[in-house]
Design an enzyme around this catalytic site. Structure first.
Site, PDB file in Angstrom:
ATOM      1  N   ASN A 244       0.802  -1.219   0.000  1.00 24.97           N
ATOM      2  CA  ASN A 244       0.000   0.000   0.000  1.00 24.97           C
ATOM      3  C   ASN A 244       0.838   1.273   0.000  1.00 24.97           C
ATOM      4  O   ASN A 244       0.392   2.308  -0.481  1.00 24.97           O
ATOM      5  CB  ASN A 244      -0.923   0.000   1.221  1.00 24.97           C
ATOM      6  CG  ASN A 244      -1.613   1.330   1.414  1.00 24.97           C
ATOM      7  OD1 ASN A 244      -2.446   1.732   0.613  1.00 24.97           O
ATOM      8  ND2 ASN A 244      -1.247   2.048   2.477  1.00 24.97           N
TER       9      ASN A 244
ATOM     10  N   SER B  44      -3.372   2.975  -8.680  1.00 22.41           N
ATOM     11  CA  SER B  44      -4.106   4.233  -8.789  1.00 22.41           C
ATOM     12  C   SER B  44      -4.784   4.298 -10.148  1.00 22.41           C
ATOM     13  O   SER B  44      -4.360   3.624 -11.094  1.00 22.41           O
ATOM     14  CB  SER B  44      -3.127   5.406  -8.640  1.00 22.41           C
ATOM     15  OG  SER B  44      -3.737   6.636  -8.991  1.00 22.41           O
TER      16      SER B  44
ATOM     17  N   TYR C  70       4.662   9.800 -10.948  1.00 26.20           N
ATOM     18  CA  TYR C  70       3.721   8.932 -10.234  1.00 26.20           C
ATOM     19  C   TYR C  70       3.114   7.905 -11.184  1.00 26.20           C
ATOM     20  O   TYR C  70       3.058   6.709 -10.881  1.00 26.20           O
ATOM     21  CB  TYR C  70       2.627   9.792  -9.607  1.00 26.20           C
ATOM     22  CG  TYR C  70       1.672   9.044  -8.715  1.00 26.20           C
ATOM     23  CD1 TYR C  70       2.103   8.460  -7.522  1.00 26.20           C
ATOM     24  CD2 TYR C  70       0.322   8.948  -9.039  1.00 26.20           C
ATOM     25  CE1 TYR C  70       1.218   7.789  -6.690  1.00 26.20           C
ATOM     26  CE2 TYR C  70      -0.566   8.293  -8.211  1.00 26.20           C
ATOM     27  CZ  TYR C  70      -0.110   7.716  -7.036  1.00 26.20           C
ATOM     28  OH  TYR C  70      -0.999   7.051  -6.214  1.00 26.20           O
TER      29      TYR C  70
ATOM     30  N   ALA D 277       4.313   6.823 -14.010  1.00 22.50           N
ATOM     31  CA  ALA D 277       5.339   5.875 -14.458  1.00 22.50           C
ATOM     32  C   ALA D 277       5.444   4.711 -13.478  1.00 22.50           C
ATOM     33  O   ALA D 277       5.553   3.542 -13.887  1.00 22.50           O
ATOM     34  CB  ALA D 277       6.685   6.582 -14.598  1.00 22.50           C
TER      35      ALA D 277
ATOM     36  N   LYS E 190       3.106   3.725 -11.243  1.00 22.04           N
ATOM     37  CA  LYS E 190       1.853   2.979 -11.088  1.00 22.04           C
ATOM     38  C   LYS E 190       1.520   2.141 -12.326  1.00 22.04           C
ATOM     39  O   LYS E 190       0.972   1.045 -12.205  1.00 22.04           O
ATOM     40  CB  LYS E 190       0.697   3.932 -10.759  1.00 22.04           C
ATOM     41  CG  LYS E 190       0.835   4.603  -9.392  1.00 22.04           C
ATOM     42  CD  LYS E 190       0.960   3.589  -8.257  1.00 22.04           C
ATOM     43  CE  LYS E 190       0.984   4.259  -6.896  1.00 22.04           C
ATOM     44  NZ  LYS E 190       1.061   3.280  -5.781  1.00 22.04           N
TER      45      LYS E 190
END
Length: 221
Positions: A63, A115, A128, A130, A132
């Site tokens: 997480n 996400s 971010y 890249a 996810k």
């Protein structure tokens, strides 16, 4: 019923604390959410050292993550390394160290918290997204590799969630505009993400693997 030992990284944040609370309330689950002093996901040596002491987790929920919206020319080299380490390398290493136990017992559940910005993207989310997109690719590959051992691997892709991080990154005016673009006209509550994860790691899920489950109130529909 065999007690399932669960690892949750990033267990103190808005979504993370809800995951810990939700799973701790489930019968047959024992949840471990190490602090940063116990497990520093930005340092590969810390990850290796932590799992040298204990790696017998039946369920892993990756997480932890960081998101600092920036224009491309503002991104510093150190920020690239940090984001890649925490959002992508750390989940890979956590899984690497936990999989041998899962294989031996013929059971495992892995959920990577990704996400909607790992499905689509927007301005100032280059770094971010890249990480996810990479996390979702890792999920699909591992689902293929680990399926024969009854280890199910899925990603969950939250949309806008009412957390302190969202309030930090999105101004009140922008929040109201976004709500009007969400069919349900609201942000998710952290508990709603946690309950989706609870299904993925439960015995009720026996056949869903390699999926990116989007929980966004219909935002990207």
């Amino acid at each position: 019923m065999k007690i399932k030992k669960i690892l949750v990284t990033g267990g103190t944040g808005g979504i993370g604390s809800s995951i810990v609370a939700c799973l701790s309330a489930q019968p047959g689950f024992v949840v471990h959410a190490p602090s940063r002093s116990e497990l520093d996901l930005g340092l590969q040596e810390s990850i290796k050292e932590y799992f040298s002491r204990s790696s017998d987790y039946d369920i892993v929920i990756n997480n932890a993550g960081i998101n600092t919206p920036q224009n491309i020319e503002q991104i510093e080299t150190e920020q690239i390394e940090t984001a890649l380490n925490i959002n992508l390398v750390a989940p890979l290493l956590v899984i690497k160290y936990c999989v041998p136990h899962m294989k031996r017992q013929g059971f495992g559940r892995i959920v990577n918290v990704s996400s909607i910005w790992g499905i689509r993207s927007k301005e100032r989310r280059t770094l971010y997204s890249a990480t996810k997109f990479g996390l979702n690719g890792m999920t699909r590959s591992l689902a293929r590799e680990l399926g024969p051992f009854n280890i199910l691997v899925n990603s969950i892709c939250p949309g806008y969630v009412d957390t302190a991080l969202t309030r930090k990154n999105v101004t009140p005016k922008e929040q109201e505009k976004i709500r009007q673009e969400i069919p349900l006209r609201r942000f998710a509550e952290p508990r709603e993400i946690a309950e989706s994860i609870a299904f993925l790691v439960s015995e009720r899920n026996s056949y869903m693997t390699g999926q990116t489950l989007i929980v966004d109130g219909g935002f990207i529909a």
